[in-house]
Design a protein around this motif. Structure first.
Motif, short mmCIF file in Angstrom:
data_model
loop_
_atom_site.label_atom_id
_atom_site.label_comp_id
_atom_site.label_asym_id
_atom_site.label_seq_id
_atom_site.Cartn_x
_atom_site.Cartn_y
_atom_site.Cartn_z
N ARG A 1 1.32 0.08 7.11
CA ARG A 1 0.75 -0.18 5.67
C ARG A 1 1.13 -1.85 5.49
O ARG A 1 1.90 -2.37 6.06
N SER A 2 0.09 -2.28 4.26
CA SER A 2 0.21 -3.47 4.04
C SER A 2 1.64 -3.73 3.40
O SER A 2 1.81 -3.00 2.34
N GLU B 1 0.83 -1.14 0.02
CA GLU B 1 -0.21 -0.10 0.10
C GLU B 1 0.77 1.28 -0.01
O GLU B 1 1.96 1.21 0.40
N GLU C 1 3.25 -8.54 -1.08
CA GLU C 1 3.25 -9.91 -1.03
C GLU C 1 4.51 -10.51 -1.83
O GLU C 1 4.61 -10.09 -2.86
#
Length: 124
Positions: free
Chosen positions: A107-108, A89, A111
């Motif tokens: 924040r994410s 993000e 991945e």
């Protein structure tokens, strides 16, 4: 008959970190390969379990082949074998007006890319 067999490991690219000024990180690239029609695709997966009864240690006890299908002439000549990870993000995602001034949430992170072990067999 069988024309050939390949057991290969594929790993897609990881997503990138989010950036300042509301910029979401770039997603990782997928890994695709060209395969001829008639190729049977199977995925090799590890089956986890207890390998030492005295210590309770877990590990791979066996591998299984999962049938994913056969490539047909109608399919695209490229087969996506591993998907890239999502980007993290951007900075806007970490600040929100509802949370109150000065309160930020993490924040994410990006991945990781998908990792797969495939068995490709060409049926003639």
């Amino acid at each position: 008959g069988t024309g050939g067999m390949w057991l290969r490991s594929f790993r897609a690219e990881n997503g990138q970190d989010g950036e300042r000024r509301n910029r979401t990180g770039r997603g990782g690239k997928d890994v695709s390969i060209r395969v001829p029609p008639g190729t049977v695709v199977q995925e090799e997966r590890d089956v986890m379990g207890i390998i030492d009864l005295d210590t309770g240690e877990e590990g791979v006890i066996r591998t299984e082949l999962i049938d994913l299908g056969t490539v047909t002439a109608d399919d695209c000549p490229k087969l996506v074998v591993a998907h890239g990870g999502e980007g993290g993000e951007g900075s806007a995602a970490s600040s929100t007006r509802r949370a109150g001034r000065g309160v930020r949430r993490p924040r994410s992170p990006p991945e990781g890319g998908e990792r797969r072990r495939l068995k490709l067999t060409l049926k003639l």
